[in-house]
Structure formats: structure tokens, C-alpha cells
Design a protein around this motif. Structure first.
Motif, mmCIF file in Angstrom:
data_model
loop_
_atom_site.group_PDB
_atom_site.id
_atom_site.type_symbol
_atom_site.label_atom_id
_atom_site.label_comp_id
_atom_site.label_asym_id
_atom_site.label_seq_id
_atom_site.Cartn_x
_atom_site.Cartn_y
_atom_site.Cartn_z
ATOM 1 N N GLU A 356 12.065 -75.778 -7.489
ATOM 2 C CA GLU A 356 12.065 -77.216 -8.081
ATOM 3 C C GLU A 356 13.325 -77.360 -9.120
ATOM 4 N N TRP A 358 14.665 -79.395 -12.275
ATOM 5 C CA TRP A 358 14.247 -80.134 -13.486
ATOM 6 C C TRP A 358 15.451 -80.820 -14.146
ATOM 7 N N ARG A 397 11.722 -80.696 -4.775
ATOM 8 C CA ARG A 397 11.033 -81.648 -5.745
ATOM 9 C C ARG A 397 12.076 -81.942 -6.887
ATOM 10 N N VAL A 399 12.343 -83.088 -10.648
ATOM 11 C CA VAL A 399 11.374 -83.459 -11.885
ATOM 12 C C VAL A 399 12.086 -84.076 -12.920
ATOM 13 N N ASP A 400 12.019 -85.419 -13.024
ATOM 14 C CA ASP A 400 12.865 -85.987 -14.517
ATOM 15 C C ASP A 400 11.953 -86.133 -15.506
ATOM 16 N N LYS A 417 5.806 -74.290 -14.798
ATOM 17 C CA LYS A 417 6.016 -74.524 -13.333
ATOM 18 C C LYS A 417 6.229 -73.035 -12.713
#
Length: 430
Positions: A356, A358, A397, A399-400, A417
Motif C-alpha cells: 500500500e 500512504w 491501494r 490511502v489518503d 497496516k
């Protein structure tokens, strides 16, 4: 001499530096009570009672096809050939625990030979020292991502004198001390896995974390949170060498997980800064299928030396004097579009189940939060949008988070995470 004395491997070209090598050899044996194995890596074979491994021994041991006549090989090909044949010998001696430290002497060619052999045959933590004529300059090509220690010879290693001799004596003392430390580690490891040492316990996982001064609060808190889990954290300073070391260890599958908060080295690679980790940064973990949470920490800056060393083309840009030796350049919206796309494209093929990205929308470093010197919402937005562009077609993915990178809530998010991806549970029911 005590049979419990550690053994030091001494590497050098005996056809050109025999006197200097014997000087170090004798200091080790006679003054430091250390056994010494001298390896001759010269072009021309040499004979001396102190040589433990002659040129012929090296080539016979390697099991590789015999090289052509060394006397006629060009210098570069000669060095590459000797490196290729020396690595198996040194690796075998280490695996048998027959040596406890390695030291080499050389100019640019000899230093390159010693360094490549040490990097390939000896692991991180094993004592490695090179006395070199080039150690007063940029030693990145020699040290690379390893822990080779370089000592400047000041004068050429071409005749003993009142400058070189004490330097060689210091080097002998240094490697003797390091070899004793290595021997002690081996003894303690065999008798008691925990005595005097920091050891991973069975089941512990290795987690790499990237840090810069401007992301230190985030990493400090991340380490605190991870201390509740069965893992050992390894923090890499994002100075180029740190990123290269992390990537190399990822290639070998060393890591169980990576918290790549600080990807700033990409900016130095793009803009010609002094802390570039090269064009392979942010690639190894995806290829090795290692769980990773990545952020865009410190991509608001590229690093240069003192202010007067910043290239003329950047003199009109937003510059910040971090300290007398380091000047930071604020990345522009255009720079950030390229950097964001690089982040996305390099992670595009990663396993989306364990990867991911971020995004800290309130600031990617301590200098780019509101009212700080590098606050630039346009550049940040260009960076964030480009990450998504680079991932086009991927299931990784993004993630904001409406926090800055050093905010506790952001840190908790990335840590938990990664913990989830790695399947870790808190220790002792904490």
C-alpha cells in the motif's frame, strides 16, 4: 602464540607492495598476538614465507577455468579476473570460521579489488578494513552498500616512511581489535545466544524503516509501536547508501516487512542531488514479494552540499540551508509530477495484497507542513495525483490521510497496516 588468537586475512598485491604487507603482517603477529593469513592478489606470482595463499593457490582453489596469462591482461580485466577467483577462497574461509577479520592495502585498483572481494564474500558485521590512497575522497564506489571501513594512507603505499608506517600500525591495531570482537561474538553465540549480544529470538521478524531528519518523529513513534510485536527494526538513513543497502537486502529476502516512509532518495536521483540511491530504489521489495507500506516522505526536497555548490540552474529555486554542509532544494510541481509517477510505476507490479502507498496530505516532511519553509500545496498535490497516475491499471491501494507524515495518527495507520499484512500479533497479549 596462543591457539585462541583470532585470525586476520591480509589481502594485497605482493609483487608491488610486499614490504608494506609484511610490515602489517608482522605487526599483527608480533605486537597484537593475532594470526595472519596473507593472500597474494598481484599480477606476478611472488614467493615469501609469510604468504599463506599464493596466486597459484587462489586459482587452484576457485575451481574456475584457469585464467589466461595474467602478464598480458589489461589492468581492468586483470583485476576482474583476480576478484572472480579470490571470492570463493575468502568466502570459504569465512564460512569455516577460519578468519575473524580482513584487511587490504592498495591504490585505486588494489582498493577496488579488495573492496569487491570483501563485499561479495563477507557479510555485514564482519570486520573489513582497507588502507587506501583514495580514502580521502568519495569512497562510495568502494564501500557501496557494505560496512567496509576505509582508512586514508595519506601518502602512496609505496615505501615505508614516518607518515605511512604509523598509519599501517594503526590499521593493524584496528583490525586486530575488530577481529577479537568478531571472535568473541562467535564464542558467545556458540555458548549462549544472548550473552552480551542483541539477538533475534525464534519467530522474530525483520522490518526495515527509512528515515530522514525531517521524518524522524514518525520513525521514532513507529519503532515505539513496533516494540510491542515480535520483530526487530532496522532504520536506514535515506542518504543514498542507506537506500542501496535496503534494496540489496530486500533482493536477498532478508526482510519480513518494509515501512518505506522516506523515499526522498528518488528526488536526488532525479535532480542530481548528493544522496541518490540510484535508479533501482523502490523496486526490490515488490520483486521479492515482501510486505511493504510506502509513503512519500521528504520528496519535497533534494540534497546538495554547501550553498555555493548548488548548481547554477537551481540558484533561483526555493533553497534551505539545513546546516553548513547541506543545502535543501524544494522540489517543484513539475519535479513532483515526475517523482509521484515514479513511485506509482515502480510499485505498479507489486502484490496488492501486501503493498500500500500512504499519502500524508498535510505535509510530506517537517519542512512542508503549513507555514514551514517548503510549504507548497501545488507541488504536493502534483505529487499525490501523479502517484495515482503511475499506478494506472494496478490494484495497489493508495490511502489518503488528512495528516502530515509525522502526525501520530498517520504513523499508527501505516504501522498497523504493515503489522496486519505481516500477520503479527502483539507479544504477551499486550
Amino acid at each position: 602464540m596462543s591457539t585462541s588468537s583470532p585470525t586476520v586475512l591480509l589481502i594485497g598485491t605482493c609483487d608491488t607492495k610486499l614490504n608494506e604487507l609484511i610490515y602489517v603482517h608482522d605487526k599483527l603477529v608480533d605486537e597484537h598476538n593475532v594470526q595472519c593469513k596473507l593472500v597474494d592478489v598481484g599480477r606476478n606470482s611472488c614467493s615469501h614465507p609469510s604468504i599463506a595463499y599464493t596466486q597459484a593457490d587462489i586459482f587452484a582453489y576457485s575451481g574456475l577455468p584457469a585464467p589466461p596469462d595474467l602478464k598480458v591482461l589489461p589492468r581492468g580485466e586483470l583485476i576482474s579476473t583476480i576478484i572472480q577467483h579470490t571470492i570463493p577462497l575468502v568466502s570459504s574461509l569465512h564460512q569455516k570460521q577460519a578468519i575473524h577479520g580482513a584487511i587490504g592495502l592498495g591504490g585505486s585498483g588494489g582498493s577496488s579489488l579488495c573492496a569487491e572481494v570483501m563485499r561479495a564474500a563477507l557479510p555485514l558485521g564482519f570486520p573489513k578494513l582497507i588502507v587506501s590512497t583514495v580514502a580521502g575522497g568519495n569512497v562510495q564506489a568502494y564501500v557501496g552498500e557494505s560496512d567496509v571501513t576505509m582508512m586514508h594512507s595519506v601518502v602512496d603505499i609505496a615505501g615505508l616512511n614516518d607518515i605511512l608506517s604509523p598509519i599501517l600500525e594503526n590499521a593493524a591495531g584496528a583490525i586486530a581489535g575488530m577481529a577479537r570482537a568478531e571472535q568473541s561474538r562467535l564464542v558467545h553465540s556458540a555458548s549462549s545466544p544472548t550473552t552480551g549480544m542483541i539477538r533475534m529470538t525464534p519467530g522474530d521478524k525483520r522490518i526495515a524503516i527509512t528515515m530522514f531528519g525531517v521524518t524522524t518523529p514518525a520513525v521514532t513513534y513507529a519503532r515505539e509501536l513496533l516494540s510491542a510485536y515480535p520483530c526487530t527494526t532496522y532504520v536506514f538513513h535515506a542518504t543514498g547508501a542507506g537506500g542501496r543497502a535496503l534494496e540489496k537486502l530486500a533482493e536477498s529476502g532478508f526482510w519480513s516487512g518494509i515501512l518505506d516512509l522516506t523515499t526522498t532518495e528518488l528526488a536526488d536521483a532525479l535532480l542530481g542531488g548528493v544522496l541518490s540511491a540510484g535508479d533501482r530504489r523502490l523496486t526490490a521489495a515488490a520483486a521479492a514479494r515482501i510486505p511493504q507500506v510506502v509513503s512519500v516522505g521528504a520528496l519535497d526536497m533534494a540534497n546538495f552540499g554547501p550553498m555555493d555548490t548548488v548548481p547554477a540552474k537551481y540558484q533561483s529555486r526555493n533553497l534551505f540551508k539545513h546546516n553548513p554542509s547541506m543545502t535543501l532544494l524544494r522540489t517543484s510541481p513539475e519535479d513532483c509530477r515526475i517523482l509521484g509517477r515514479q513511485v506509482g510505476e515502480r510499485l505498479k507490479q507489486a502484490d496488492p495484497r501486501i503493498t500500500e502507498i500512504w499519502i500524508p496530505r498535510r505535509g510530506v516532511s517537517a519542512l512542508s507542513v503549513e507555514d514551514a519553509p517548503f510549504w507548497d500545496p501545488e507541488a504536493d498535490e502534483a505529487l499525490f495525483a501523479a502517484v495515482n497516475d503511475g499506478l494506472d491499471g494496478s490494484e495497489v491501494r493508495v490511502v489518503d490521510v488528512d495528516k502530515d507524515i509525522n502526525d501520530g495518527k498517520f504513523v499508527e495507520g501505516v504501522v498497523y497496516k504493515l503489522v496486519e499484512m505481516m500477520g503479527m500479533s502483539r507479544m504477551g497479549g499486550q
